[in-house]
Structures are given as structure tokens and as C-alpha cells.
Design a protein around this motif. Structure first.
Motif, short mmCIF file in Angstrom:
data_model
loop_
_atom_site.label_atom_id
_atom_site.label_comp_id
_atom_site.label_asym_id
_atom_site.label_seq_id
_atom_site.Cartn_x
_atom_site.Cartn_y
_atom_site.Cartn_z
N PHE A 150 0.55 14.82 -3.04
CA PHE A 150 0.37 14.71 -1.59
C PHE A 150 0.32 13.26 -1.12
CE2 PHE A 150 -1.37 18.72 -2.96
CZ PHE A 150 -1.00 19.62 -1.97
N CYS A 151 -0.17 12.37 -1.96
CA CYS A 151 -0.37 10.97 -1.56
C CYS A 151 0.69 10.07 -2.18
CB CYS A 151 -1.76 10.48 -1.99
SG CYS A 151 -3.11 11.33 -1.16
N GLN A 152 1.30 9.24 -1.35
CA GLN A 152 2.24 8.26 -1.84
C GLN A 152 1.54 6.99 -2.30
OE1 GLN A 152 5.19 7.53 1.15
NE2 GLN A 152 5.72 9.70 1.37
N ARG A 153 0.35 6.74 -1.71
CA ARG A 153 -0.44 5.57 -2.07
C ARG A 153 -1.91 5.95 -2.10
NH1 ARG A 153 1.21 0.32 -1.30
NH2 ARG A 153 -0.86 -0.16 -0.45
N TYR A 154 -2.70 5.08 -2.69
CA TYR A 154 -4.14 5.34 -2.78
C TYR A 154 -4.76 5.45 -1.38
CZ TYR A 154 -9.02 4.75 -4.23
OH TYR A 154 -10.36 4.91 -4.43
N ASP A 155 -4.24 4.69 -0.41
CA ASP A 155 -4.80 4.69 0.94
C ASP A 155 -4.00 5.56 1.90
OD1 ASP A 155 -2.55 3.15 1.02
OD2 ASP A 155 -3.45 1.44 2.06
#
Length: 248
Positions: free
Chosen positions: A52-57
Motif C-alpha cells: 500500500f505504501c510507496q514510501r515510509y511517509d
């Protein structure tokens, strides 16, 4: 108690989304980590947050992760009445089962008071709009620059004010600005700024930074988010100054 029969169950994820979209990013990260730690090994394999996440933030990716768990019945958001957990009966009813080794003497220790996920939700009435995204350079009276800044572009290190027009939201409510590198496909969220709404206008401050490390190839744009509404994206043209100052 069976969670499906719990009177505090919140079936409208839109209300939870309104809370999560305004939650400080570090708190949203802590919340998703807490949820991940409570999953069984099988659930952890089937619901990988990296899908779901492309980056940690990645704020929207983390919210999508939580929504998937809610939609599939893995977790369930609860909305407690104000100060409900001060009632020992309700606190005991809502607590999850756990097992410990102890001696059958003395009084049971009271469970620590939990923080309600949705206590801080704002009551919004009427249509909500977030429109007309724009930005401007922050006025710095003490700064003396030989090269005048262009009103249509910014350089890395500049402090700019991100602005959106908002209707249907009370004064003082927070507004979130997500900054994207639109050179990526799909666009990658590289930074987040916070602000508040005053006189129907949401403003937030951000220092233009090369978060993606692409330098001149960066293409930045931002959108303003209030509750479940997001504005269109506004480009932040970035230029590189070739002016130098020397001192003796």
C-alpha cells in the motif's frame, strides 16, 4: 463482548478517514505500527503494508492499509462516548482478552485508560470545499538579497506559504499540505506541511527541499487537504540560482 455487537462500533470509515488525514504523520505511523504488531502471522503475510505504501511517509498508503483491514473485518474502529472509559464497567466490557499468571489474592489492577481514536473529530455541517491552491514567497523583512526572487518560481531553500480556500469548516481547524514529485509515475509524496484555517483560507509554511534528490529534474506540486476533501494540485516551479555572493 463480540465486536460485531459492540454499540461503539463505527461502521462509517469516512469519519475515521477524516481523523486519520489530519493526524500528524508521526502519530499515523505509530498507529499503523501498533496495528501491524497486533496481527497474527497469517494476517501479517496477507496484509503487507508495503503493498500500500510507496514510501515510509506515504500518508494515503497507510490510510488505505487501515481501510483494507477494516473492510475485511480484521480490525474494527470504535468511537467511544466522551469519558466512557472512566466507567469501570464499560472499560471491562471493551477490553480485549489477555492471559497472565497471577496469585488469586488482592484486587485486580485497573486497566490503563485508553485514548479514544475519534474523540477529536470535528463536527462538520454543510458542504466542504477545498479549492484554488496557490503559493507565495514568505516575506522576510530582514533578508537582504541582491537578486530579486521571482513570484512565479522558487529555489531550494526558499520558504513559501501554501494556500487553499476552504468552505464549510470552522475557524482554526487544521489543514494538511502534501507535496509531491510529479515527475514520478505515479506521483510520489515527498513532504507534508501543516497549517490552520483563518477567515476561510488555509495556510501552511514549507521550506522548498530536494527530498527526492533529483535536483533539476524535480517537478514539485502540492495539494491542500481538509477532512476528506482535497484540492487540485498546484505546481511549484523550481529554478536554480546562478548568483554568487562573496565576502572578505
Amino acid at each position: 463482548m463480540n465486536p460485531l455487537n459492540c454499540p461503539f462500533t463505527e461502521s462509517d470509515f469516512g469519519k475515521v478517514y477524516n481523523y486519520l488525514i489530519d493526524l500528524p504523520l508521526h502519530k499515523l505511523i505509530m498507529l499503523t505500527m501498533q496495528v501491524m504488531s497486533s496481527l497474527t502471522p497469517v494476517e501479517a503475510m496477507n496484509y503487507n503494508i508495503n503493498k500500500f505504501c510507496q514510501r515510509y511517509d506515504d500518508r494515503r498508503g497507510r490510510i488505505a492499509f487501515l481501510k483494507k483491514l477494516v473492510d475485511d473485518g480484521i480490525i474494527m474502529p470504535l468511537q467511544y462516548p466522551y469519558n466512557a472509559l472512566r466507567d469501570p464497567h464499560i472499560r471491562k466490557m471493551m477490553s480485549t482478552a489477555h492471559y497472565t499468571m497471577s496469585f488469586p489474592f488482592g484486587k485486580d489492577e485497573e486497566a490503563a485508560e485508553e485514548v479514544c481514536l475519534t474523540d477529536d473529530l470535528e463536527v462538520v455541517s454543510g458542504p466542504v470545499t477545498v479549492a484554488n491552491p496557490r503559493w507565495e514567497h514568505k516575506k522576510e523583512a530582514e533578508k537582504k538579497a541582491e537578486v530579486e526572487k521571482s513570484a512565479d518560481s522558487a529555489s531550494f531553500g526558499d520558504t513559501i506559504i501554501l494556500i487553499v480556500d476552504v468552505t464549510g469548516i470552522p475557524e482554526g481547524v487544521g489543514v494538511t499540505f502534501d507535496i509531491y514529485d510529479v515527475a514520478e509515475d505515479p506521483p510520489m509524496c515527498v513532504a507534508t506541511a501543516k497549517g490552520k484555517i483563518e477567515n476561510g483560507v488555509g495556510r501552511g509554511e514549507w521550506v522548498v527541499t530536494d527530498k527526492s534528490g533529483k535536483g533539476e529534474e524535480s517537478k514539485l506540486a502540492f495539494e491542500g487537504i481538509v477532512k476528506s476533501k482535497a484540492s487540485e494540485r498546484c505546481e511549484i516551479p523550481v529554478v536554480f540560482s546562478d548568483a554568487f555572493q562573496f565576502s572578505i
